[in-house]
Scaffold this motif. Sequence first.
Motif, PDB file in Angstrom:
ATOM      1  N   ILE A  30     -11.755  24.634  -7.796  1.00 58.43           N
ATOM      2  CA  ILE A  30     -12.439  23.561  -7.079  1.00 58.43           C
ATOM      3  C   ILE A  30     -11.453  22.432  -6.767  1.00 58.43           C
ATOM      4  CG2 ILE A  30     -14.188  21.744  -7.320  1.00 58.43           C
ATOM      5  CD1 ILE A  30     -15.814  23.914  -8.928  1.00 58.43           C
ATOM      6  N   ASN A  31     -10.671  22.033  -7.754  1.00 53.05           N
ATOM      7  CA  ASN A  31      -9.691  20.963  -7.553  1.00 53.05           C
ATOM      8  C   ASN A  31      -8.639  21.344  -6.524  1.00 53.05           C
ATOM      9  OD1 ASN A  31     -10.906  19.231  -9.402  1.00 53.05           O
ATOM     10  ND2 ASN A  31      -9.761  20.087 -11.113  1.00 53.05           N
ATOM     11  N   ILE A  32      -8.194  22.590  -6.540  1.00 56.45           N
ATOM     12  CA  ILE A  32      -7.197  23.048  -5.564  1.00 56.45           C
ATOM     13  C   ILE A  32      -7.787  23.035  -4.161  1.00 56.45           C
ATOM     14  CG2 ILE A  32      -5.829  25.039  -4.812  1.00 56.45           C
ATOM     15  CD1 ILE A  32      -5.519  25.668  -7.889  1.00 56.45           C
ATOM     16  N   PHE A  33      -9.022  23.507  -4.009  1.00 50.19           N
ATOM     17  CA  PHE A  33      -9.659  23.491  -2.693  1.00 50.19           C
ATOM     18  C   PHE A  33      -9.858  22.068  -2.176  1.00 50.19           C
ATOM     19  CE2 PHE A  33     -11.413  27.895  -3.619  1.00 50.19           C
ATOM     20  CZ  PHE A  33     -10.603  28.515  -2.690  1.00 50.19           C
ATOM     21  N   ILE A  34     -10.268  21.155  -3.035  1.00 49.93           N
ATOM     22  CA  ILE A  34     -10.450  19.758  -2.616  1.00 49.93           C
ATOM     23  C   ILE A  34      -9.108  19.156  -2.178  1.00 49.93           C
ATOM     24  CG2 ILE A  34     -11.035  17.420  -3.422  1.00 49.93           C
ATOM     25  CD1 ILE A  34     -13.514  19.086  -2.957  1.00 49.93           C
ATOM     26  N   ALA A  35      -8.060  19.390  -2.954  1.00 51.23           N
ATOM     27  CA  ALA A  35      -6.729  18.873  -2.599  1.00 51.23           C
ATOM     28  C   ALA A  35      -6.250  19.467  -1.275  1.00 51.23           C
ATOM     29  CB  ALA A  35      -5.729  19.172  -3.714  1.00 51.23           C
ATOM     30  N   ALA A  36      -6.455  20.764  -1.075  1.00 51.47           N
ATOM     31  CA  ALA A  36      -6.050  21.410   0.170  1.00 51.47           C
ATOM     32  C   ALA A  36      -6.851  20.860   1.352  1.00 51.47           C
ATOM     33  CB  ALA A  36      -6.236  22.924   0.064  1.00 51.47           C
ATOM     34  N   HIS A  37      -8.144  20.654   1.145  1.00 49.07           N
ATOM     35  CA  HIS A  37      -8.999  20.085   2.189  1.00 49.07           C
ATOM     36  C   HIS A  37      -8.465  18.714   2.627  1.00 49.07           C
ATOM     37  CE1 HIS A  37     -12.521  18.547   4.295  1.00 49.07           C
ATOM     38  NE2 HIS A  37     -12.541  17.531   3.449  1.00 49.07           N
ATOM     39  N   SER A  40      -6.876  17.971   6.257  1.00 51.51           N
ATOM     40  CA  SER A  40      -7.554  16.951   7.072  1.00 51.51           C
ATOM     41  C   SER A  40      -6.588  15.856   7.496  1.00 51.51           C
ATOM     42  CB  SER A  40      -8.722  16.338   6.295  1.00 51.51           C
ATOM     43  OG  SER A  40      -9.717  17.300   6.059  1.00 51.51           O
ATOM     44  N   GLN A  41      -5.706  15.452   6.594  1.00 56.22           N
ATOM     45  CA  GLN A  41      -4.720  14.419   6.924  1.00 56.22           C
ATOM     46  C   GLN A  41      -3.741  14.896   7.997  1.00 56.22           C
ATOM     47  OE1 GLN A  41      -3.009  13.290   3.154  1.00 56.22           O
ATOM     48  NE2 GLN A  41      -4.606  11.771   2.782  1.00 56.22           N
ATOM     49  N   ALA A  42      -3.563  16.213   8.100  1.00 56.53           N
ATOM     50  CA  ALA A  42      -2.684  16.781   9.118  1.00 56.53           C
ATOM     51  C   ALA A  42      -3.471  17.176  10.370  1.00 56.53           C
ATOM     52  CB  ALA A  42      -1.954  17.991   8.542  1.00 56.53           C
ATOM     53  N   ASP A  43      -4.678  16.611  10.523  1.00 52.66           N
ATOM     54  CA  ASP A  43      -5.561  16.911  11.652  1.00 52.66           C
ATOM     55  C   ASP A  43      -5.942  18.381  11.723  1.00 52.66           C
ATOM     56  OD1 ASP A  43      -5.770  14.273  12.585  1.00 52.66           O
ATOM     57  OD2 ASP A  43      -3.867  14.467  13.677  1.00 52.66           O
ATOM     58  N   GLY A  44      -6.112  18.990  10.562  1.00 49.21           N
ATOM     59  CA  GLY A  44      -6.546  20.380  10.496  1.00 49.21           C
ATOM     60  C   GLY A  44      -7.838  20.490   9.728  1.00 49.21           C
ATOM     61  N   TRP A  45      -8.160  21.693   9.287  1.00 46.94           N
ATOM     62  CA  TRP A  45      -9.379  21.902   8.507  1.00 46.94           C
ATOM     63  C   TRP A  45      -9.256  23.102   7.586  1.00 46.94           C
ATOM     64  CZ3 TRP A  45     -10.884  26.673   9.992  1.00 46.94           C
ATOM     65  CH2 TRP A  45     -10.833  27.033  11.337  1.00 46.94           C
ATOM     66  N   LEU A  46     -10.175  23.157   6.627  1.00 47.16           N
ATOM     67  CA  LEU A  46     -10.292  24.252   5.678  1.00 47.16           C
ATOM     68  C   LEU A  46     -11.734  24.737   5.693  1.00 47.16           C
ATOM     69  CD1 LEU A  46      -9.257  25.979   3.247  1.00 47.16           C
ATOM     70  CD2 LEU A  46      -9.962  24.071   1.775  1.00 47.16           C
ATOM     71  N   ARG A  47     -11.919  26.051   5.758  1.00 50.33           N
ATOM     72  CA  ARG A  47     -13.254  26.648   5.661  1.00 50.33           C
ATOM     73  C   ARG A  47     -13.216  27.748   4.606  1.00 50.33           C
ATOM     74  NH1 ARG A  47     -14.183  27.492  12.073  1.00 50.33           N
ATOM     75  NH2 ARG A  47     -14.589  25.311  12.583  1.00 50.33           N
ATOM     76  N   LEU A  48     -14.297  27.869   3.875  1.00 47.55           N
ATOM     77  CA  LEU A  48     -14.447  28.938   2.902  1.00 47.55           C
ATOM     78  C   LEU A  48     -15.404  29.962   3.497  1.00 47.55           C
ATOM     79  CD1 LEU A  48     -14.802  26.815  -0.363  1.00 47.55           C
ATOM     80  CD2 LEU A  48     -12.719  27.663   0.757  1.00 47.55           C
ATOM     81  N   ASP A  58     -19.601  22.266  -1.251  1.00 49.62           N
ATOM     82  CA  ASP A  58     -20.133  22.732   0.033  1.00 49.62           C
ATOM     83  C   ASP A  58     -20.526  21.587   0.960  1.00 49.62           C
ATOM     84  OD1 ASP A  58     -22.279  22.108  -1.662  1.00 49.62           O
ATOM     85  OD2 ASP A  58     -23.607  23.540  -0.678  1.00 49.62           O
ATOM     86  N   ALA A  59     -20.673  20.376   0.419  1.00 48.95           N
ATOM     87  CA  ALA A  59     -20.957  19.198   1.248  1.00 48.95           C
ATOM     88  C   ALA A  59     -19.669  18.599   1.818  1.00 48.95           C
ATOM     89  CB  ALA A  59     -21.708  18.150   0.436  1.00 48.95           C
ATOM     90  N   VAL A  60     -18.534  18.984   1.257  1.00 49.75           N
ATOM     91  CA  VAL A  60     -17.235  18.445   1.673  1.00 49.75           C
ATOM     92  C   VAL A  60     -16.449  19.468   2.488  1.00 49.75           C
ATOM     93  CG1 VAL A  60     -15.040  17.522   0.828  1.00 49.75           C
ATOM     94  CG2 VAL A  60     -17.154  16.965  -0.371  1.00 49.75           C
ATOM     95  N   ILE A  61     -16.451  20.705   2.025  1.00 52.44           N
ATOM     96  CA  ILE A  61     -15.718  21.782   2.690  1.00 52.44           C
ATOM     97  C   ILE A  61     -16.737  22.736   3.304  1.00 52.44           C
ATOM     98  CG2 ILE A  61     -14.107  23.692   2.392  1.00 52.44           C
ATOM     99  CD1 ILE A  61     -13.013  22.216  -0.079  1.00 52.44           C
ATOM    100  N   GLU A  62     -16.530  23.038   4.554  1.00 52.20           N
ATOM    101  CA  GLU A  62     -17.459  23.916   5.267  1.00 52.20           C
ATOM    102  C   GLU A  62     -17.411  25.330   4.694  1.00 52.20           C
ATOM    103  OE1 GLU A  62     -18.479  25.157   9.859  1.00 52.20           O
ATOM    104  OE2 GLU A  62     -16.922  23.668   9.458  1.00 52.20           O
TER     105      GLU A  62
END
Length: 125
Positions: free
Chosen positions: A74-81, A85-93, A110-114
């Motif tokens: 969970i922590n790794i996914f949040i950090a990656a998200h 996002s800071q690089a104008d990109g996105w993460l989806r699971l 799931d409320a933060v990462i799609e």
Amino acid sequence: MAEEQMTDTEQTAQTEQLSAAVTTTDGIRVVTLTGEIDHHTGDTLRHALDASGVSHPRVVVDMRQVTFMDSSGINIFIAAHHALSQADGWLRLAAPTETIMRTLSIVGVDAVIECRETLHHALKN
């Protein structure tokens, strides 16, 4: 799925408990995970999610074969998200199992990462 063409296979990382295959489909980094995500396998996941140096990085994580995930994942996914996002990109699971989705929902990821039901849906805009 004719529009979704695999264009590159970058790397495959593996520990005893987690493997991560990284490919590119239509300019989207696809990380396919198999196994358990925990503090022992976190570096494998962290490395697979690293899209530094890519402008507007888009990353989809195929979670169909993830059998366990603890707070390390969970922590790794949040950090990656946040990094993406800071690089104008996105993460989806994509395609988390019922057990993994329940964990994501309980902690509010799931409320933060799609999260999308299938890899196909995660690759669409």
